[in-house]
Scaffold this motif. Structure first.
Motif, PDB file in Angstrom:
ATOM      1  N   ALA A  13      41.619  50.949  60.937  1.00 48.52           N
ATOM      2  CA  ALA A  13      41.998  49.543  61.029  1.00 48.52           C
ATOM      3  C   ALA A  13      41.851  48.862  59.681  1.00 48.52           C
ATOM      4  CB  ALA A  13      41.141  48.837  62.084  1.00 48.52           C
ATOM      5  N   PHE A  14      40.744  49.073  59.014  1.00 52.04           N
ATOM      6  CA  PHE A  14      40.524  48.385  57.741  1.00 52.04           C
ATOM      7  C   PHE A  14      41.524  48.848  56.685  1.00 52.04           C
ATOM      8  CE2 PHE A  14      38.257  47.789  53.665  1.00 52.04           C
ATOM      9  CZ  PHE A  14      38.128  46.411  53.719  1.00 52.04           C
ATOM     10  N   THR A  15      41.756  50.147  56.616  1.00 54.37           N
ATOM     11  CA  THR A  15      42.712  50.667  55.636  1.00 54.37           C
ATOM     12  C   THR A  15      44.102  50.098  55.871  1.00 54.37           C
ATOM     13  OG1 THR A  15      41.460  52.721  55.432  1.00 54.37           O
ATOM     14  CG2 THR A  15      43.740  52.753  54.688  1.00 54.37           C
ATOM     15  N   ASP A  16      44.548  50.069  57.133  1.00 58.71           N
ATOM     16  CA  ASP A  16      45.874  49.530  57.447  1.00 58.71           C
ATOM     17  C   ASP A  16      45.948  48.035  57.139  1.00 58.71           C
ATOM     18  OD1 ASP A  16      46.578  52.022  58.282  1.00 58.71           O
ATOM     19  OD2 ASP A  16      46.459  51.588  60.435  1.00 58.71           O
ATOM     20  N   ARG A  22      47.752  43.596  51.063  1.00 55.75           N
ATOM     21  CA  ARG A  22      48.109  43.748  49.648  1.00 55.75           C
ATOM     22  C   ARG A  22      49.576  43.419  49.404  1.00 55.75           C
ATOM     23  NH1 ARG A  22      45.291  47.958  48.680  1.00 55.75           N
ATOM     24  NH2 ARG A  22      43.658  46.911  47.496  1.00 55.75           N
ATOM     25  N   SER A  23      50.438  43.621  50.411  1.00 56.14           N
ATOM     26  CA  SER A  23      51.864  43.313  50.238  1.00 56.14           C
ATOM     27  C   SER A  23      52.108  41.816  50.166  1.00 56.14           C
ATOM     28  CB  SER A  23      52.670  43.903  51.401  1.00 56.14           C
ATOM     29  OG  SER A  23      52.339  43.266  52.630  1.00 56.14           O
ATOM     30  N   ARG A  24      51.145  41.020  50.655  1.00 59.88           N
ATOM     31  CA  ARG A  24      51.315  39.562  50.657  1.00 59.88           C
ATOM     32  C   ARG A  24      50.293  38.862  49.750  1.00 59.88           C
ATOM     33  NH1 ARG A  24      55.512  36.827  53.779  1.00 59.88           N
ATOM     34  NH2 ARG A  24      56.403  38.444  55.101  1.00 59.88           N
ATOM     35  N   ARG A  25      49.029  39.287  49.830  1.00 61.04           N
ATOM     36  CA  ARG A  25      47.949  38.631  49.082  1.00 61.04           C
ATOM     37  C   ARG A  25      47.147  39.702  48.341  1.00 61.04           C
ATOM     38  NH1 ARG A  25      46.164  33.972  50.869  1.00 61.04           N
ATOM     39  NH2 ARG A  25      45.487  33.789  48.699  1.00 61.04           N
ATOM     40  N   LEU A  28      43.370  38.857  47.322  1.00 59.08           N
ATOM     41  CA  LEU A  28      42.405  38.882  48.412  1.00 59.08           C
ATOM     42  C   LEU A  28      42.177  40.305  48.901  1.00 59.08           C
ATOM     43  CD1 LEU A  28      40.567  37.417  50.381  1.00 59.08           C
ATOM     44  CD2 LEU A  28      42.550  37.010  51.860  1.00 59.08           C
ATOM     45  N   ALA A  29      43.237  41.113  48.938  1.00 58.76           N
ATOM     46  CA  ALA A  29      43.093  42.510  49.358  1.00 58.76           C
ATOM     47  C   ALA A  29      42.133  43.253  48.436  1.00 58.76           C
ATOM     48  CB  ALA A  29      44.455  43.192  49.380  1.00 58.76           C
ATOM     49  N   ASP A  30      42.243  43.020  47.132  1.00 59.61           N
ATOM     50  CA  ASP A  30      41.354  43.690  46.178  1.00 59.61           C
ATOM     51  C   ASP A  30      39.913  43.227  46.366  1.00 59.61           C
ATOM     52  OD1 ASP A  30      43.477  45.066  45.129  1.00 59.61           O
ATOM     53  OD2 ASP A  30      43.803  43.672  43.463  1.00 59.61           O
ATOM     54  N   ARG A  31      39.724  41.933  46.631  1.00 64.26           N
ATOM     55  CA  ARG A  31      38.362  41.429  46.868  1.00 64.26           C
ATOM     56  C   ARG A  31      37.748  42.093  48.092  1.00 64.26           C
ATOM     57  NH1 ARG A  31      38.434  35.284  47.697  1.00 64.26           N
ATOM     58  NH2 ARG A  31      36.236  35.700  48.162  1.00 64.26           N
ATOM     59  N   LEU A  32      38.499  42.132  49.192  1.00 61.64           N
ATOM     60  CA  LEU A  32      37.960  42.679  50.431  1.00 61.64           C
ATOM     61  C   LEU A  32      37.738  44.183  50.345  1.00 61.64           C
ATOM     62  CD1 LEU A  32      40.019  40.640  53.056  1.00 61.64           C
ATOM     63  CD2 LEU A  32      37.556  40.509  52.629  1.00 61.64           C
ATOM     64  N   ALA A  33      38.589  44.870  49.573  1.00 60.02           N
ATOM     65  CA  ALA A  33      38.439  46.326  49.457  1.00 60.02           C
ATOM     66  C   ALA A  33      37.109  46.707  48.856  1.00 60.02           C
ATOM     67  CB  ALA A  33      39.588  46.898  48.622  1.00 60.02           C
ATOM     68  N   ASP A 119      33.635  33.402  54.102  1.00 63.26           N
ATOM     69  CA  ASP A 119      32.678  34.512  54.136  1.00 63.26           C
ATOM     70  C   ASP A 119      33.444  35.837  54.151  1.00 63.26           C
ATOM     71  OD1 ASP A 119      30.716  36.370  54.612  1.00 63.26           O
ATOM     72  OD2 ASP A 119      29.829  35.320  56.318  1.00 63.26           O
ATOM     73  N   VAL A 120      33.481  36.523  53.007  1.00 59.68           N
ATOM     74  CA  VAL A 120      34.257  37.761  52.911  1.00 59.68           C
ATOM     75  C   VAL A 120      33.623  38.874  53.746  1.00 59.68           C
ATOM     76  CG1 VAL A 120      35.314  37.261  50.678  1.00 59.68           C
ATOM     77  CG2 VAL A 120      33.060  38.369  50.765  1.00 59.68           C
ATOM     78  N   VAL A 121      32.331  38.810  53.979  1.00 60.43           N
ATOM     79  CA  VAL A 121      31.682  39.823  54.827  1.00 60.43           C
ATOM     80  C   VAL A 121      32.183  39.684  56.263  1.00 60.43           C
ATOM     81  CG1 VAL A 121      29.506  40.656  55.768  1.00 60.43           C
ATOM     82  CG2 VAL A 121      29.648  40.005  53.356  1.00 60.43           C
ATOM     83  N   ALA A 122      32.284  38.440  56.749  1.00 60.36           N
ATOM     84  CA  ALA A 122      32.814  38.212  58.100  1.00 60.36           C
ATOM     85  C   ALA A 122      34.244  38.725  58.197  1.00 60.36           C
ATOM     86  CB  ALA A 122      32.745  36.728  58.450  1.00 60.36           C
ATOM     87  N   LEU A 123      35.049  38.488  57.163  1.00 62.06           N
ATOM     88  CA  LEU A 123      36.415  39.014  57.149  1.00 62.06           C
ATOM     89  C   LEU A 123      36.406  40.540  57.184  1.00 62.06           C
ATOM     90  CD1 LEU A 123      38.353  36.803  54.544  1.00 62.06           C
ATOM     91  CD2 LEU A 123      38.732  36.945  57.007  1.00 62.06           C
ATOM     92  N   ARG A 124      35.528  41.124  56.375  1.00 59.49           N
ATOM     93  CA  ARG A 124      35.441  42.595  56.305  1.00 59.49           C
ATOM     94  C   ARG A 124      35.133  43.190  57.669  1.00 59.49           C
ATOM     95  NH1 ARG A 124      35.339  47.232  56.766  1.00 59.49           N
ATOM     96  NH2 ARG A 124      34.683  48.867  55.299  1.00 59.49           N
TER      97      ARG A 124
END
Length: 602
Positions: A13-16, A22-25, A28-33, A119-124
């Protein structure tokens, strides 16, 4: 769930999600990765069976992700009032993620869910257990993460002006009221700033279209657009673009079928991007798009039968704009709304021969009669009729209507008054009873009588419509009305005969769709034909078989099923007329000619 399976699901799920984000933002994708799941978060199954996390706060107290032990149940309750037409929605926090899932399920495909979660942890954690990859790629889910939600929205709309600003806020129960109050104020300011940005963008594109109009060499490309997200408008746009292929003229379809294509800036920008020399605005009326077209840019506004006109919105129209109305009633409404009568012409909706055609249907799937029509619940209580005297009149209205299927409404009402011994003295009440008699009781009684006659005659009938639960018709023969052209075509090919219980615009159109498939249709015609709203197709309608009484209908259907050559020939002739005069290619030719005339106007 076993630990290994849980971990594999989280990784997938996280990888997808990150790939789609990443195709849109990409920022943010790099931050969350780079965010890891903290040791204080443990995969768990909530009390309603939903995958989630158990967390431990800094003070050592345990809690659920999103502060709910029943994520799916809470989400369903929170979004219960959000219908398909709710527009874009903002969540001030990600919560458990199930609120996003529920909103995406409830909202139309052109609506977006905005989530602001600092909160990026909550997003993660949410992205580890909820697969949003499809919504992220489609732009239906917009995730923002910063200290200020309003500033994040302004920044997003600066890059993506084609979205509509979210008009609704979904408040999660664990967010303090003071936070929500402050957020509402900041969002109001952000909405005004975004609106100004979008207007500036529209003005820039408007100027570009105007400059092109002044330097045009001819009509080489048409931008065909609509702001109407309903299927009828978008199908018309795409069909017109398809019809242009045989004309040697390029036409580009622009439809609000995705969230980033809904605002005026996206559609007027699309017309400019295609280097169009003219535009066809389907079902735009005088809404947000038509009024922003430059006065010297050639445009035809084609109003389909379900157009929503806005009175007084004609100021943006110039001398190079024309209006085409699909019905006489709509033409009158357009003029009443402010359009000049000499600029409003009639242009009916075209038929698509690539959709409505004979197809091979297995014999086992065929049946005798397809009957199209909705009926109403005629009980007085749902209509607010509660006075004993009025209930008595209403009861006799239904009885009289059943015995006088083809009588005018005022005659039926007078008969009901005589039979009940009650006279409706108040003019307002009498007008309302007349309206209900003409628009509800008489059509419902006609349809009930026709269906009952078909059933009594032993025909294998399928009814396509709603409201039949209020009748004695057997439930197994009732179906939902086909909602797409392809679904209607399938029904037309499966039925040996089709019945339209009225002679209005939509019924006449359905009859001619049947004729295109090579089938036979009959329509109820108690009054003089053709009705004014489809006078343009009267040549084809006039050759089709009609009936007045249920007995005539059953006799005609029997003759047709026995192989009556005359009826088959009549339907063939109607199909030929449609192919010769009423296909979408003919409609496109008329629109093209109208644009050419506008271009030649100095």
């Amino acid at each position: 769930m076993a630990g290994g399976v849980q971990e594999a699901t989280e990784r997938t799920a996280f990888t997808d999600n990150i790939s789609a984000l990443r195709s849109r933002r990409p920022d943010l994708a790099d931050r969350l990765a780079g965010v890891a799941i903290p040791a204080t978060a443990t995969p768990a199954v909530a009390r309603d069976g939903t995958a989630t996390f158990r967390l431990v706060d800094q003070d050592g107290s345990p809690r659920w992700l999103g502060r709910t032990s029943t994520p799916a149940v809470r989400a369903a309750a929170l979004v219960e009032g959000y219908g398909a037409e709710s527009g874009n929605v903002l969540l001030p926090a990600m919560g458990s993620g199930m609120e996003v899932v529920a909103l995406l399920d409830h909202l139309a495909c052109h609506a977006a869910v905005f989530v602001h979660e600092p909160d990026v942890v909550a997003l993660r954690l949410v992205l580890a257990v909820r697969d949003f990859s499809g919504a992220l790629r489609a732009g239906r889910l917009v995730i923002l993460s910063s200290a200020d939600a309003a500033e994040a929205l302004v920044g997003f709309f600066n890059d993506a002006p084609g979205y509509e600003f979210p008009q609704k806020l979904l408040i999660l129960p664990d967010i303090d009221d003071s936070v929500i109050t402050a957020l509402r104020t900041s969002l109001e300011h952000a909405s005004r700033r975004v609106g100004q940005m979008q207007l500036a963008y529209v003005a820039q594109r408007r100027a570009a279209l105007g400059a092109r109009a002044r330097n045009r060499a001819g009509l080489n490309c048409i931008g065909i657009s609509t702001i109407d997200p309903r299927s009828t408008a978008m199908e018309a746009v795409r069909s017109l673009a398809d019809a242009s292929r045989d004309s040697g003229l390029t036409a580009v379809a622009n439809t609000p079928d995705a969230p980033d294509k809904c605002h005026t800036s996206a559609l007027i920008g699309a017309i400019d991007n295609t280097a169009a020399d003219g535009a066809v605005l389907v079902n735009c009326g005088w809404g947000p798009l038509a009024q922003h077209m430059p006065a010297d840019f050639p445009a035809v506004s084609w109003l389909l039968p379900d157009t929503r006109l806005i009175a007084g919105m004609t100021d943006g129209f110039g001398n190079r704009h024309a209006v085409m109305a699909s019905t006489a009633a709509l033409r009158a409404a357009a003029i009443e709304a402010g359009a000049r009568a000499d600029r409003v012409a009639m242009l009916d909706v075209g038929f698509d021969a690539t959709v409505f055609r004979p197809v091979d249907t297995p014999e086992a799937d065929r049946f005798d009669v397809a009957f199209f029509g909705d009926i109403a619940n005629l009980e007085p209580e749902p209509l607010g009729i509660t006075l004993a005297s009025q209930v008595c009149v209403w009861k006799h209205l239904r009885l009289e209507a059943a015995d006088r299927l083809n009588a005018p409404a005022d005659r039926v009402l007078k008969a009901a008054e005589r039979a009940s011994g009650v006279r409706l003295g108040d003019d307002h009440i009498r007008r309302e009873f007349l309206r209900l008699t003409d628009g509800m009781i008489m059509p419902t009684m006609v349809k009930r009588a026709l269906v009952q006659a078909l059933l009594d005659a032993g025909f294998d009938v399928r009814i396509f419509g709603s409201g039949w639960q209020y009748s004695r018709v057997p439930a197994p023969v009732v179906r939902d009305a086909p909602s797409t052209p392809a679904a209607r075509n399938e029904v037309y090919n499966a039925a040996r005969a089709c019945i339209s219980p009225s002679c209005d615009h939509e019924s006449a159109r359905a009859c001619l769709e049947v004729a295109l498939t090579g089938g036979c249709s009959f329509f109820h015609a108690p009054h003089d034909l053709p009705p004014a709203d489809h006078a343009r197709r009267s040549d084809a309608v006039a050759v089709l078989p009609s009936f007045v009484t249920p007995r005539e209908m059953c006799a005609s259907v029997k003759r047709h099923l026995r192989g009556d050559v005359g009826m088959t020939e009549a339907c063939r002739r109607a199909g030929d007329i449609v192919r010769q005069r009423h296909l979408l290619s003919h409609r496109f030719a008329e629109i093209r000619a109208a644009l050419a005339r506008l271009i030649s106007t100095s």
